[in-house]
Design a protein around this motif. Sequence first.
Motif, mmCIF file in Angstrom:
data_model
loop_
_atom_site.group_PDB
_atom_site.id
_atom_site.type_symbol
_atom_site.label_atom_id
_atom_site.label_comp_id
_atom_site.label_asym_id
_atom_site.label_seq_id
_atom_site.Cartn_x
_atom_site.Cartn_y
_atom_site.Cartn_z
ATOM 1 N N GLY A 174 0.800 -1.240 0.000
ATOM 2 C CA GLY A 174 0.000 0.000 0.000
ATOM 3 C C GLY A 174 0.821 1.273 0.000
ATOM 4 N N LEU A 175 2.069 1.196 -0.452
ATOM 5 C CA LEU A 175 2.910 2.403 -0.472
ATOM 6 C C LEU A 175 2.760 3.151 -1.786
ATOM 7 C CD1 LEU A 175 6.304 1.154 1.048
ATOM 8 C CD2 LEU A 175 4.382 2.266 2.207
ATOM 9 N N THR A 176 2.860 4.482 -1.730
ATOM 10 C CA THR A 176 2.933 5.274 -2.959
ATOM 11 C C THR A 176 4.378 5.216 -3.467
ATOM 12 O OG1 THR A 176 3.534 7.272 -1.768
ATOM 13 C CG2 THR A 176 1.162 6.882 -2.136
ATOM 14 N N ASP A 177 4.588 5.702 -4.684
ATOM 15 C CA ASP A 177 5.953 5.727 -5.242
ATOM 16 C C ASP A 177 6.916 6.463 -4.297
ATOM 17 O OD1 ASP A 177 4.905 4.530 -7.471
ATOM 18 O OD2 ASP A 177 4.891 6.343 -8.698
ATOM 19 N N ALA A 178 6.462 7.640 -3.830
ATOM 20 C CA ALA A 178 7.353 8.463 -2.999
ATOM 21 C C ALA A 178 7.649 7.771 -1.671
ATOM 22 C CB ALA A 178 6.718 9.835 -2.762
ATOM 23 N N GLN A 179 6.615 7.167 -1.083
ATOM 24 C CA GLN A 179 6.843 6.465 0.199
ATOM 25 C C GLN A 179 7.793 5.281 -0.012
ATOM 26 O OE1 GLN A 179 2.709 5.623 0.906
ATOM 27 N NE2 GLN A 179 2.524 7.165 2.518
ATOM 28 N N ALA A 180 7.613 4.599 -1.140
ATOM 29 C CA ALA A 180 8.448 3.414 -1.397
ATOM 30 C C ALA A 180 9.916 3.794 -1.565
ATOM 31 C CB ALA A 180 7.950 2.692 -2.644
ATOM 32 N N ALA A 197 16.070 -4.520 -3.218
ATOM 33 C CA ALA A 197 15.087 -3.513 -2.799
ATOM 34 C C ALA A 197 14.270 -3.140 -4.019
ATOM 35 C CB ALA A 197 15.796 -2.283 -2.226
ATOM 36 N N VAL A 198 13.053 -3.679 -4.106
ATOM 37 C CA VAL A 198 12.216 -3.416 -5.292
ATOM 38 C C VAL A 198 10.835 -2.925 -4.873
ATOM 39 C CG1 VAL A 198 13.378 -5.208 -6.655
ATOM 40 C CG2 VAL A 198 11.253 -5.758 -5.495
ATOM 41 N N PHE A 199 10.170 -2.275 -5.818
ATOM 42 C CA PHE A 199 8.806 -1.776 -5.594
ATOM 43 C C PHE A 199 7.984 -2.103 -6.826
ATOM 44 C CE2 PHE A 199 5.749 1.854 -5.981
ATOM 45 C CZ PHE A 199 4.938 1.507 -4.910
ATOM 46 N N LEU A 200 6.953 -2.906 -6.650
ATOM 47 C CA LEU A 200 6.101 -3.317 -7.770
ATOM 48 C C LEU A 200 4.710 -2.724 -7.557
ATOM 49 C CD1 LEU A 200 7.226 -7.072 -7.923
ATOM 50 C CD2 LEU A 200 8.157 -5.128 -9.185
ATOM 51 N N ARG A 209 3.752 -2.678 -3.673
ATOM 52 C CA ARG A 209 4.362 -3.497 -2.628
ATOM 53 C C ARG A 209 5.875 -3.331 -2.700
ATOM 54 N NH1 ARG A 209 5.098 -9.639 -3.679
ATOM 55 N NH2 ARG A 209 4.489 -8.969 -5.734
ATOM 56 N N MET A 210 6.465 -2.936 -1.582
ATOM 57 C CA MET A 210 7.927 -2.828 -1.526
ATOM 58 C C MET A 210 8.492 -4.106 -0.899
ATOM 59 S SD MET A 210 10.289 -0.411 0.813
ATOM 60 C CE MET A 210 9.781 -1.349 2.235
ATOM 61 N N ALA A 234 7.549 1.875 10.359
ATOM 62 C CA ALA A 234 7.178 3.298 10.325
ATOM 63 C C ALA A 234 6.428 3.637 9.035
ATOM 64 C CB ALA A 234 8.441 4.154 10.435
ATOM 65 N N PHE A 235 6.584 2.797 8.006
ATOM 66 C CA PHE A 235 5.948 3.088 6.708
ATOM 67 C C PHE A 235 4.643 2.317 6.514
ATOM 68 C CE2 PHE A 235 10.356 4.156 6.189
ATOM 69 C CZ PHE A 235 10.311 5.337 5.471
ATOM 70 N N GLY A 236 4.342 1.390 7.401
ATOM 71 C CA GLY A 236 3.109 0.613 7.252
ATOM 72 C C GLY A 236 3.311 -0.780 7.808
#
Length: 383
Positions: A174-180, A197-200, A209-210, A234-236
């Motif tokens: 549930g992260l946005t691009d910036a949060q990820a 370290a990836v974000f899809l 999902r990071m 801290a991010f979720g």
Amino acid sequence: MTPKTENELAQHVAAAKAPLWIKGGGTTLTGQGDVLDVSGLSGITLYEPGALTMVAQAGTPLSEIEAALDAEGQMLAFEPPRTKGATIGGAFATNASGARRVQVGAARDFLLGVRFVDGAGEIIKNGGRVMKNVTGYDLVKLMSGAHGTLGVLTEVSFKVLPKPEAQATIEVKGLTDAQATQAMSVAMGTPYDVSGAVFLVDKGTPTGRMSIRVEGFSGSVAHRSTALQNTLSAFGECSISETGPWDDLRGGAMFSDTTDALWRVAVKPSEAAQFTSELAQTLPHSHAYDWAGGRVWIGADEADVMRAEAQDSPLNDKSGFEGFHSVLQEMAAQYKGHATLMTAPMPLSVPRFQPENNVVANLSAGLRKRFDPRGILNAGLMG
Ligand SMILES: Cc1cc2nc3c(=O)[nH]c(=O)nc-3n(C[C@H](O)[C@H](O)[C@H](O)COP(=O)(O)OP(=O)(O)OC[C@H]3O[C@@H](n4cnc5c(N)ncnc54)[C@H](O)[C@@H]3O)c2cc1C
């Protein structure tokens, strides 16, 4: 032509009267010229598990290499893509490196030695026969990432590593691009030796999902993954699992939907989210981040391109995927990065690689003149 020996290959190159296109497994876009198929040079020449080294002919399928390593509990630590049919020569020629690059480096960092045939048909061996006038060059580093424009790799020797005993993936959804990108930066800044370290992005949503990977001895992995879970909570909500997206990524599954064309873009990790957000205003697309944001995968299908064309801003007076590509490279340049076309649904008349600035272009041209004075190896591919 599919030569079976290095000598035969050298004779073909020496006798060539027209440009040659070097083909390994042929899993990427092809270029122009008579096809010089390296797959005839196949087989593991030497494998010394105790010395963590292997020597293989360039046309050896990666699957064969990985099976031999697997039997000894070892691996190619740079995680080359697992596209069916890809060769070890193709992996080193393109410097194709996977998620673990953030920890261990790129394919070229594992390459110990090369044998190759230059554009004049001369057989060159790194550390052995020294080529006239090019004694100052580090041939191993030059050949990895040259995409066949400086020579045809015939044999490569490289370092291998033991497979880690355990791995864990820490995930935040549930992260946005910036949060990820922020969360990946935090993870990379910890002392927990992150190896991926990836974000899809999830299909149809602005979030994704990071995944953060740690590997090593079981006890150490348990300790580091718990510590990372505490930090990243801290991010979720953070979960830990034994698997992650890592194998799928090597097969090219960066997106939850299919795309017709694929680019890889290098930007500063801290600017990846800003880059994709700005890009989306002109070019609708799918994206994913690898290397903590340092490598951005951009995917587009026909519908994306049509939506881009329908917007006010024209695609640099071009149309279709060519226009999309042109705007993407322009925007990558604004971010001091570069965009490379990886796959396309049809042949495109565009420079696949980001045009180089004058200084680098002059250096590249000088190198090509030394190694391939007739300009017959993958002509025009990299300038
Ligand atoms: C997740 C993922 C990541 C990828 N990352 C990258 C990447 O970072 N960079 C990239 O370029 N591609 C990348 N690819 C595309 C592709 O998978 C790799 O380039 C692959 O390793 C190509 O192997 P191949 O044997 O099929 O080579 P081919 O598709 O046959 O050739 C690829 C290039 O290498 C040259 N080449 C092949 N063999 C030789 C040789 N023996 N000597 C000299 N030149 C040779 C070819 O002329 C061509 O320019 C990626 C794919 C996936 C799915």
